[in-house]
Design an enzyme around this catalytic site. Structure first.
Site, mmCIF file in Angstrom:
data_model
loop_
_atom_site.group_PDB
_atom_site.id
_atom_site.type_symbol
_atom_site.label_atom_id
_atom_site.label_comp_id
_atom_site.label_asym_id
_atom_site.label_seq_id
_atom_site.Cartn_x
_atom_site.Cartn_y
_atom_site.Cartn_z
ATOM 1 N N GLU A 73 0.817 -1.228 0.000
ATOM 2 C CA GLU A 73 0.000 0.000 0.000
ATOM 3 C C GLU A 73 0.843 1.267 0.000
ATOM 4 O O GLU A 73 0.408 2.313 -0.493
ATOM 5 C CB GLU A 73 -0.955 0.015 1.197
ATOM 6 C CG GLU A 73 -2.114 -0.968 1.091
ATOM 7 C CD GLU A 73 -1.789 -2.349 1.650
ATOM 8 O OE1 GLU A 73 -0.588 -2.608 1.942
ATOM 9 O OE2 GLU A 73 -2.724 -3.156 1.810
ATOM 10 N N PHE A 135 -11.777 -6.623 14.045
ATOM 11 C CA PHE A 135 -10.714 -7.148 13.175
ATOM 12 C C PHE A 135 -10.303 -6.076 12.156
ATOM 13 O O PHE A 135 -11.159 -5.474 11.508
ATOM 14 C CB PHE A 135 -11.224 -8.402 12.450
ATOM 15 C CG PHE A 135 -10.235 -8.941 11.452
ATOM 16 C CD1 PHE A 135 -8.990 -9.417 11.866
ATOM 17 C CD2 PHE A 135 -10.537 -8.973 10.098
ATOM 18 C CE1 PHE A 135 -8.077 -9.901 10.949
ATOM 19 C CE2 PHE A 135 -9.630 -9.464 9.176
ATOM 20 C CZ PHE A 135 -8.389 -9.923 9.596
ATOM 21 N N GLN A 136 -9.040 -5.838 12.036
ATOM 22 C CA GLN A 136 -8.465 -4.844 11.112
ATOM 23 C C GLN A 136 -9.028 -3.446 11.322
ATOM 24 O O GLN A 136 -9.215 -2.681 10.378
ATOM 25 C CB GLN A 136 -8.632 -5.294 9.656
ATOM 26 C CG GLN A 136 -7.824 -6.557 9.383
ATOM 27 C CD GLN A 136 -7.614 -6.859 7.919
ATOM 28 O OE1 GLN A 136 -8.481 -6.580 7.100
ATOM 29 N NE2 GLN A 136 -6.487 -7.452 7.590
ATOM 30 N N LYS A 185 -17.421 -0.175 6.090
ATOM 31 C CA LYS A 185 -17.908 -1.177 5.141
ATOM 32 C C LYS A 185 -19.422 -1.082 4.922
ATOM 33 O O LYS A 185 -19.906 -1.205 3.788
ATOM 34 C CB LYS A 185 -17.530 -2.579 5.646
ATOM 35 C CG LYS A 185 -17.810 -3.660 4.636
ATOM 36 C CD LYS A 185 -17.155 -4.976 5.010
ATOM 37 C CE LYS A 185 -17.380 -5.995 3.903
ATOM 38 N NZ LYS A 185 -16.708 -7.262 4.193
ATOM 39 N N MET A 504 24.529 8.572 2.043
ATOM 40 C CA MET A 504 24.307 9.861 2.706
ATOM 41 C C MET A 504 24.616 9.746 4.205
ATOM 42 O O MET A 504 25.162 10.652 4.818
ATOM 43 C CB MET A 504 22.862 10.313 2.474
ATOM 44 C CG MET A 504 22.543 11.702 2.956
ATOM 45 S SD MET A 504 23.667 12.917 2.272
ATOM 46 C CE MET A 504 22.734 13.557 0.909
HETATM 47 C C1 LIG Z 1 18.713 14.444 1.570
HETATM 48 C C2 LIG Z 1 18.031 15.749 1.314
HETATM 49 C C3 LIG Z 1 18.782 16.893 1.107
HETATM 50 C C4 LIG Z 1 18.156 18.096 0.787
HETATM 51 N N1 LIG Z 1 18.928 19.179 0.485
HETATM 52 C C5 LIG Z 1 18.349 20.290 -0.038
HETATM 53 C C6 LIG Z 1 19.121 21.378 -0.560
HETATM 54 O O1 LIG Z 1 20.347 21.356 -0.546
HETATM 55 N N2 LIG Z 1 18.469 22.414 -1.116
HETATM 56 C C7 LIG Z 1 17.091 22.467 -1.201
HETATM 57 O O2 LIG Z 1 16.540 23.411 -1.777
HETATM 58 N N3 LIG Z 1 16.335 21.485 -0.661
HETATM 59 C C8 LIG Z 1 16.927 20.398 -0.110
HETATM 60 N N4 LIG Z 1 16.145 19.371 0.367
HETATM 61 C C9 LIG Z 1 14.678 19.513 0.331
HETATM 62 C C10 LIG Z 1 14.143 20.219 1.579
HETATM 63 O O3 LIG Z 1 14.090 19.309 2.639
HETATM 64 C C11 LIG Z 1 12.738 20.813 1.296
HETATM 65 O O4 LIG Z 1 11.864 19.804 0.874
HETATM 66 C C12 LIG Z 1 12.742 21.872 0.215
HETATM 67 O O5 LIG Z 1 13.833 22.753 0.344
HETATM 68 C C13 LIG Z 1 11.446 22.670 0.288
HETATM 69 O O6 LIG Z 1 11.235 23.294 -0.941
HETATM 70 P P1 LIG Z 1 10.328 24.583 -1.078
HETATM 71 O O7 LIG Z 1 10.788 25.662 -0.155
HETATM 72 O O8 LIG Z 1 10.315 24.880 -2.516
HETATM 73 O O9 LIG Z 1 8.923 24.168 -0.495
HETATM 74 P P2 LIG Z 1 7.737 23.187 -0.873
HETATM 75 O O10 LIG Z 1 7.695 22.105 0.139
HETATM 76 O O11 LIG Z 1 7.716 22.823 -2.295
HETATM 77 O O12 LIG Z 1 6.538 24.143 -0.495
HETATM 78 C C14 LIG Z 1 5.911 24.960 -1.417
HETATM 79 C C15 LIG Z 1 5.495 26.283 -0.811
HETATM 80 O O13 LIG Z 1 4.731 26.939 -1.818
HETATM 81 C C16 LIG Z 1 3.453 27.273 -1.320
HETATM 82 N N5 LIG Z 1 2.485 27.122 -2.412
HETATM 83 C C17 LIG Z 1 1.892 26.003 -2.869
HETATM 84 N N6 LIG Z 1 1.072 26.274 -3.896
HETATM 85 C C18 LIG Z 1 1.159 27.604 -4.099
HETATM 86 C C19 LIG Z 1 0.532 28.497 -5.012
HETATM 87 N N7 LIG Z 1 -0.335 28.074 -5.941
HETATM 88 N N8 LIG Z 1 0.832 29.811 -4.916
HETATM 89 C C20 LIG Z 1 1.712 30.285 -3.969
HETATM 90 N N9 LIG Z 1 2.330 29.476 -3.085
HETATM 91 C C21 LIG Z 1 2.058 28.155 -3.149
HETATM 92 C C22 LIG Z 1 3.187 26.348 -0.158
HETATM 93 O O14 LIG Z 1 2.279 26.928 0.758
HETATM 94 C C23 LIG Z 1 4.596 26.154 0.415
HETATM 95 O O15 LIG Z 1 4.909 27.155 1.367
HETATM 96 C C24 LIG Z 1 16.749 18.160 0.729
HETATM 97 C C25 LIG Z 1 15.989 17.027 0.986
HETATM 98 C C26 LIG Z 1 16.615 15.817 1.255
HETATM 99 C C27 LIG Z 1 15.769 14.610 1.480
HETATM 100 C C1 LIG Z 2 12.550 5.486 4.989
HETATM 101 C C2 LIG Z 2 13.828 6.156 5.333
HETATM 102 N N1 LIG Z 2 14.642 5.609 6.274
HETATM 103 C C3 LIG Z 2 15.827 6.195 6.580
HETATM 104 C C4 LIG Z 2 16.204 7.352 5.960
HETATM 105 C C5 LIG Z 2 17.539 8.033 6.322
HETATM 106 N N2 LIG Z 2 18.430 8.029 5.140
HETATM 107 C C6 LIG Z 2 18.565 9.106 4.336
HETATM 108 S S1 LIG Z 2 19.583 8.828 3.041
HETATM 109 C C7 LIG Z 2 19.884 7.249 3.546
HETATM 110 C C8 LIG Z 2 20.801 6.357 2.767
HETATM 111 C C9 LIG Z 2 20.290 6.003 1.421
HETATM 112 O O1 LIG Z 2 21.087 4.992 0.860
HETATM 113 P P1 LIG Z 2 21.032 4.657 -0.696
HETATM 114 O O2 LIG Z 2 19.639 4.502 -1.131
HETATM 115 O O3 LIG Z 2 21.958 3.548 -0.974
HETATM 116 O O4 LIG Z 2 21.545 6.028 -1.341
HETATM 117 P P2 LIG Z 2 23.004 6.697 -1.327
HETATM 118 O O5 LIG Z 2 22.966 7.735 -0.253
HETATM 119 O O6 LIG Z 2 24.002 5.635 -1.084
HETATM 120 O O7 LIG Z 2 23.107 7.306 -2.688
HETATM 121 C C10 LIG Z 2 19.197 6.968 4.746
HETATM 122 C C11 LIG Z 2 19.264 5.684 5.467
HETATM 123 C C12 LIG Z 2 15.308 7.898 5.026
HETATM 124 N N3 LIG Z 2 15.545 9.059 4.397
HETATM 125 N N4 LIG Z 2 14.146 7.273 4.697
#
Ligand SMILES: Cc1cc2nc3c(=O)[nH]c(=O)nc-3n(C[C@H](O)[C@H](O)[C@H](O)COP(=O)(O)OP(=O)(O)OC[C@H]3O[C@@H](n4cnc5c(N)ncnc54)[C@H](O)[C@@H]3O)c2cc1C
Ligand SMILES: Cc1ncc(C[n+]2csc(CCOP(=O)(O)OP(=O)(O)O)c2C)c(N)n1
Ligand SMILES: [Mg+2]
Length: 595
Positions: A73, A135-136, A185, A504
């Site tokens: 799911e 159940f469930q 249901k 990472m």
């Molecule tokens: C491993 C990892 C590393 C990351 N590193 C980075 C990084 O280096 N740099 C980076 O940028 N991000 C990074 N992120 C992502 C970060 O965590 C955020 O998800 C991201 O920065 C949020 O993007 P955003 O500000 O565009 O917001 P979003 O989450 O896209 O939010 C959108 C915003 O727009 C508004 N909005 C929606 N619709 C409308 C509309 N029609 N009109 C006006 N406003 C609207 C919403 O209210 C909200 O405030 C990383 C994520 C991960 C998992």
């Molecule tokens: C469901 C979930 N569990 C744990 C994490 C924490 N986490 C972020 S990146 C990462 C490693 C990902 O490994 P892989 O898919 O091999 O990517 P790589 O960083 O090696 O490119 C982990 C464990 C997460 N983001 N999501």
């Protein structure tokens, strides 16, 4: 077949809208199907179980919507979410009560954090059994409350049509988000009089603002035109609000530098000189320096995420005026205090701003802007994304992404990713020019989204190429969906950057935990080639840099097959630039020499 389905769905929606049936006695499940048809739904990703069997029975008797039977799911919700991100439509998933719901929770939270419009229909135990540890049974409304835009428990089949109308309306308007509709249901079994799908919906307490305040927009314009060092910072909101054309017009009129967050990649073309790359933790030197040193920052549909601004105290050290356009008032001044808030839809606000620029005789300070561009070009000279190809027998992960981009930049391609280093390399080295082509989980950062996202997109876009850039860790979190890809003929191309590490995590342990690699090395990985073959697909092992391009070429030729490319990449490569925890935007590590 796809065209027929789209036509059928449109015809069904039009018929439902134009010819409300004479009142009919229908089962709740049948009313639900009619409501989904009236909403123009074409695809539902789901998994059956006792509480939703009447709904599955009603689905069996219709032919305008395709149901896709996933293997878990979580993947149903991710696939519907990927479909929503790529098409802008509301994604629909259907799961049973109890474990069906709890399995779906990660998918719902993922969509919620990135503001994705979805309707998730969940089965519930019969109303008389609710609260009796049936159940469930699980408290779906309670469990999902903090991770949905809204949720409903339908207690009477007479309420079903209006509830669905509200659910779709809430999901797609204002700041979009997932809406859960929990259907016991007996409600799906009982009959009720159906007089047609409601044409309109009124909710006194829910009226999202679309039009920004004219006075505030005028103030913003004045500030923008008097800026010496302007910067435009845009995010996912521009894509969600389908305002890329307006953004491009605005930026081209002003000639100001711009950055797109991870969620906003493609809103402005990466190939344009005015684009400085992504900001934030793994952003470019030029984007981060511009964020820090600008004197006027125009933030549009971006929420000042902690991954973007670094240490907020450091960010606040520099004096700058901030204009913030966001449809959600609660996003404004949440993390950073802003000077000119504009609550409104990005498309409306940018359109207004553009027409004010056309009318005004005031011009930006060309001299100051030229000097600002000189400074930016100086930062750009650092070429912070340059990487070392290393020895000729090890594949650099950046090289795989760059090669894929070079080969597909003019193609009709979508790229999904999972979460980890590979996600960051995909964001940095695949230079997106168009919106809704880059599909990833930013806010929740959910490993396991990549394959379900790709299969959801491929179903809706059968003529497009869909690539999934993943890691050997992430891909195993929903690898079972390879089976769904075969059953529904959704051939995707999986590019696994296999570094044999939870890379990472390993990178953080190297930099922040003095190299204590606690449980980040994954031994006993499966043979991905054989695994892909076992699922009926094609597997490829690629171990040398010179084989990267030929492998991608061969995989692309296999148009009708899902191909799993197992690229053995450098296990010790790190993502740079990097801002460490607690550091400021300009305190970037640029390479291993900075460690
Ligand atoms: C491993 C990892 C590393 C990351 N590193 C980075 C990084 O280096 N740099 C980076 O940028 N991000 C990074 N992120 C992502 C970060 O965590 C955020 O998800 C991201 O920065 C949020 O993007 P955003 O500000 O565009 O917001 P979003 O989450 O896209 O939010 C959108 C915003 O727009 C508004 N909005 C929606 N619709 C409308 C509309 N029609 N009109 C006006 N406003 C609207 C919403 O209210 C909200 O405030 C990383 C994520 C991960 C998992
Ligand atoms: C469901 C979930 N569990 C744990 C994490 C924490 N986490 C972020 S990146 C990462 C490693 C990902 O490994 P892989 O898919 O091999 O990517 P790589 O960083 O090696 O490119 C982990 C464990 C997460 N983001 N999501
Ligand atoms: Mg890995």
């Amino acid at each position: 077949m796809e065209i027929n389905r789209a036509e059928n769905a449109l015809a069904a929606a039009a018929a439902a809208a134009q010819n409300p049936p004479e009142s009919q006695e229908l089962m709740g499940a049948e009313i639900l199907v009619k409501a989904l048809q009236a909403e123009g739904v074409q695809y539902i990703w789901g998994y059956p179980g006792g509480a939703v069997l009447y709904i599955y029975d009603a689905l069996y008797k219709q032919d305008t919507m395709q149901h896709v039977l996933v293997r878990h799911e979580q993947a149903a919700v991710h696939a519907a979410d990927g479909y929503a991100r790529a098409t802008g439509e509301v994604g629909v998933a259907l799961v049973t009560s109890g474990p069906g719901v709890t399995n779906a929770v990660t998918g719902i939270a993922t969509a919620y954090m990135d503001s994705i419009p979805m309707v998730i229909i969940t089965g519930q135990v019969p109303t008389a059994a609710i609260g009796l540890d049936a159940f469930q049974e699980c408290d779906t409304v309670g469990i999902t409350r903090p991770i949905v835009k809204h949720n409903f428990l339908v207690k009477d089949p007479r309420d079903l049509a209006m509830t669905l109308k509200k659910a779709f309306h809430i999901a797609r308007t204002g700041r979009p988000g997932p809406v859960v509709v929990d259907i016991p249901k007996d409600v799906s079994f009982q009959k009720a009089t159906y007089t047609g799908y409601p044409k309109s919906v009124e909710m006194r307490s829910y009226n999202p603002v679309r039009k920004g305040h004219g006075g505030q927009i005028r103030k913003a314009l004045q500030l923008l035109l008097t800026a010496k060092r302007p910067f435009i910072y845009t995010g996912g909101g521009v894509l969600l609000g389908n305002a890329t054309e307006e953004l491009r017009t605005l930026v081209n009129m002003l000639g100001y530098p711009i950055t797109n967050t991870l969620m906003g990649l493609g809103a402005f073309p990466a190939s344009d000189r005015k684009y400085l790359g992504m900001p934030g933790m793994h952003g470019t030197v030029e984007a981060n320096n511009a964020m820090q040193h600008c004197d006027v920052l125009l933030a549009v549909g971006a929420r000042f995420d902690d991954r973007v601004i670094g240490n907020p105290k450091h960010f606040a050290q520099n004096d700058r005026k901030i204009i913030h356009v966001d449809i959600d008032p609660s996003s404004i001044s949440k993390r950073v205090k802003v000077d000119i808030p504009i609550v409104g839809d990005v498309k409306d606000v940018l359109t207004e701003l553009i027409s004010m620029i056309r009318e005004t005789t005031t011009r930006a300070d060309a001299g100051a802007l030229a000097a600002w561009w000189d400074t930016i070009e100086g930062w750009r000279q650092r070429d912070c994304l340059k990487y070392d190809m290393g020895s000729s027998d090890v594949i650099k992960p950046q090289y795989v992404v760059e090669t894929l981009w070079n080969m597909t930049k003019d193609a009709d391609a979508y790229v999904t990713s999972d979460v980890g280093q590979h996600q960051m390399w995909a964001a940095q080295y695949y230079r997106f020019d168009e919106p809704r082509r880059w599909i990833n989980s930013g806010g929740l950062g959910t490993m396991g989204v990549g394959v379900p996202y790709a299969m959801g997109i491929k179903l809706a876009k059968p003529d497009s190429e869909v690539f999934c850039i993943t890691g050997e860790g992430s891909v195993q979190m929903n690898i079972q969906e390879l089976s769904t890809c075969l059953q529904y003929n959704t051939p995707i191309k999986i590019c696994a950057l296999n570094n044999r590490y939870l890379g990472m995590v390993r990178q953080w342990q190297e930099i922040e935990y003095s190299g204590r690699y606690s449980h980040s090395y994954m031994d006993a990985l499966p043979n991905f080639v054989k695994l892909a073959e076992a699922y009926g697909h094609v597997g490829m092992l690629i171990e040398r840099p010179q084989d990267v391009e030929p492998a991608l070429r061969e995989a692309r030729k296999l148009k009708d097959r899902t191909v799993f490319m197992d690229f053995r990449t450098d296990p010790t490569e790190n993502v740079f630039p990097m801002i460490q925890a607690g550091k400021g935007l300009t305190e970037m590590l640029l390479g291993s020499e900075d460690l």
